[in-house]
Design a protein around this motif. Structure first.
Motif, PDB file in Angstrom:
ATOM      1  N   ARG A   8       0.848  -1.176   0.000  1.00 23.88           N
ATOM      2  CA  ARG A   8       0.000   0.000   0.000  1.00 23.88           C
ATOM      3  C   ARG A   8       0.891   1.235   0.000  1.00 23.88           C
ATOM      4  N   THR A   9       0.266   2.389  -0.090  1.00 30.03           N
ATOM      5  CA  THR A   9       1.014   3.631   0.049  1.00 30.03           C
ATOM      6  C   THR A   9       0.617   4.298   1.358  1.00 30.03           C
ATOM      7  N   ALA A  25      -0.373   7.174   1.624  1.00 32.25           N
ATOM      8  CA  ALA A  25      -1.557   7.991   1.360  1.00 32.25           C
ATOM      9  C   ALA A  25      -2.837   7.275   1.773  1.00 32.25           C
ATOM     10  N   GLU A  26      -2.817   5.950   1.774  1.00 34.26           N
ATOM     11  CA  GLU A  26      -3.995   5.186   2.160  1.00 34.26           C
ATOM     12  C   GLU A  26      -4.256   5.237   3.664  1.00 34.26           C
ATOM     13  N   ASP A  68       6.402  12.464   0.803  1.00 36.41           N
ATOM     14  CA  ASP A  68       5.552  12.120  -0.344  1.00 36.41           C
ATOM     15  C   ASP A  68       4.820  10.831   0.000  1.00 36.41           C
ATOM     16  N   ARG A  69       3.575  10.959   0.407  1.00 35.79           N
ATOM     17  CA  ARG A  69       2.819   9.784   0.855  1.00 35.79           C
ATOM     18  C   ARG A  69       2.490   8.844  -0.296  1.00 35.79           C
ATOM     19  N   GLU A  70       2.309   9.395  -1.488  1.00 40.27           N
ATOM     20  CA  GLU A  70       1.999   8.548  -2.637  1.00 40.27           C
ATOM     21  C   GLU A  70       3.185   7.667  -3.033  1.00 40.27           C
ATOM     22  N   LEU A  71       4.389   8.126  -2.756  1.00 42.06           N
ATOM     23  CA  LEU A  71       5.585   7.362  -3.117  1.00 42.06           C
ATOM     24  C   LEU A  71       6.140   6.558  -1.951  1.00 42.06           C
ATOM     25  N   THR A  86       6.003   3.547   0.287  1.00 45.14           N
ATOM     26  CA  THR A  86       5.412   2.218   0.163  1.00 45.14           C
ATOM     27  C   THR A  86       5.406   1.508   1.518  1.00 45.14           C
ATOM     28  N   SER A  88       8.781   1.623  -4.112  1.00 49.94           N
ATOM     29  CA  SER A  88       8.792   3.081  -3.990  1.00 49.94           C
ATOM     30  C   SER A  88       9.642   3.723  -5.076  1.00 49.94           C
ATOM     31  N   ARG A 119       7.815   3.740  -8.330  1.00 47.64           N
ATOM     32  CA  ARG A 119       6.810   4.793  -8.327  1.00 47.64           C
ATOM     33  C   ARG A 119       7.471   6.154  -8.598  1.00 47.64           C
TER      34      ARG A 119
END
Length: 309
Positions: free
Chosen positions: A164-165, A167-168, A212-215, A217, A263, A266
């Motif tokens: 997951r990331t 961001a979740e 960077d929450r999207e990146l 992992t 990560s 991504r």
């Protein structure tokens, strides 16, 4: 030419820009932006007595210092002062003045053991030793060319593991805090750290402008984060790993490698071209993972220590 030392003014944009520029010139392997400079000083825990000093030469910022008390260590009386001077402004007194100011402030706060990092260069070693410091541990900076380098393919998660990331976890980041707390205590360091204050962690780390929450992992086992690779980005082309760790109960399964590889893939897909990371020189398992990923050692730093008072 007159050199003075003063506190950073976080509400003055020119100060934050000058601080960040100086750090990037002196230490290009670590990400810094004006926003991250301001965030660090305005969200530090009050018990850390965190300060950011600047050295000015004829009105221009030429040196910086970050000073703090190790309030989150079980051993009292420890502190740090990391000092950097622009490479084109060395040997003009800025470093000595920054160090003297830092020592005076920290000694007044009860610090008796002071730690500093210096790049592994002859002039830096000589400076530290003249000031009464003795060498302690060392660490590497490593660089990966994401644009032209060869990044190994993504790894398949083992059975029972999902990726997951961060961001979740935006609605409830406490599981990430708990993993960070578990893994940070095992980080090689002269100063032991214990994360116990969730609200402080939220302000300092989860809301950090470089995060960077999207990146970032996260490897999840049975619904709980078991390993992660925390990504920092500067809004341009540079990516940095702030932390990679695995909970003790899940080590030996390759989860750190799994998370960091994902990560980095991504990051490359998002257009980042350079990746940086750092390792204690004795952390052979993580160094091996980073070399497998294609990182190359680009610099070394040494931590020095001396008793105050």
């Amino acid at each position: 030419m007159t050199v003075i030392v003063r506190d950073l003014r976080p509400d003055v944009r020119a100060d934050a820009e000058g601080f960040s520029t100086t750090r990037r010139l002196a230490l290009p392997f670590m990400l810094s932006t004006p926003e991250s400079v301001v965030h660090t000083v305005t969200h530090a825990h009050p018990d850390a007595h965190f300060g950011q000093l600047v050295a000015e030469e004829d009105g221009e910022i030429v040196g910086t210092a970050q000073i703090s008390v190790a309030h989150d260590s079980p051993e009292p009386g420890q502190g740090s002062a990391n000092i950097y001077v622009r490479p084109d402004r060395v040997h003009r007194g800025a470093g000595s003045l920054l160090l003297r100011t830092a020592e005076e402030r920290l000694a007044a706060l009860g610090v008796r053991k002071l730690f500093v990092w210096v790049l592994d260069e002859p002039d830096n070693h000589a400076f530290a030793e003249r000031k009464g410091f003795r060498a302690s541990r060392s660490a590497y900076f490593l660089r990966l060319d994401l644009a032209a380098g060869t990044l190994p393919p993504r790894l398949d998660p083992p059975p029972g593991v999902e990726l997951r990331t961060a961001a979740e976890y935006a609605d409830d980041p406490r599981p990430i805090f708990e993993l960070d707390a578990m893994t940070s205590v095992d980080e090689p360091s002269d100063i032991d750290v214990e994360f116990t204050d969730y609200e402080a962690w939220l302000a300092q780390h989860w809301m950090h402008p470089l995060l960077d929450r999207e990146l970032t992992t996260v490897a999840v086992v049975d619904g709980r984060p078991a390993a992660f690779s925390v990504a920092y980005t500067d809004g341009g082309t540079r990516y940095g790993t702030a932390m990679t760790g695995t909970a003790r109960a899940h080590r030996g399964r390759g989860l750190a490698k799994l998370a960091k590889t994902d990560s980095l893939h991504r990051a490359r897909a998002a257009g980042y071209t350079e990746a940086f990371t750092g390792n204690d020189t004795g952390n052979d398992p993580m160094i091996a993972i980073n070399k497998w990923l294609g990182y190359e050692i680009c610099a070394k730093e040494v931590r020095y220590v001396r008793e105050l008072g």
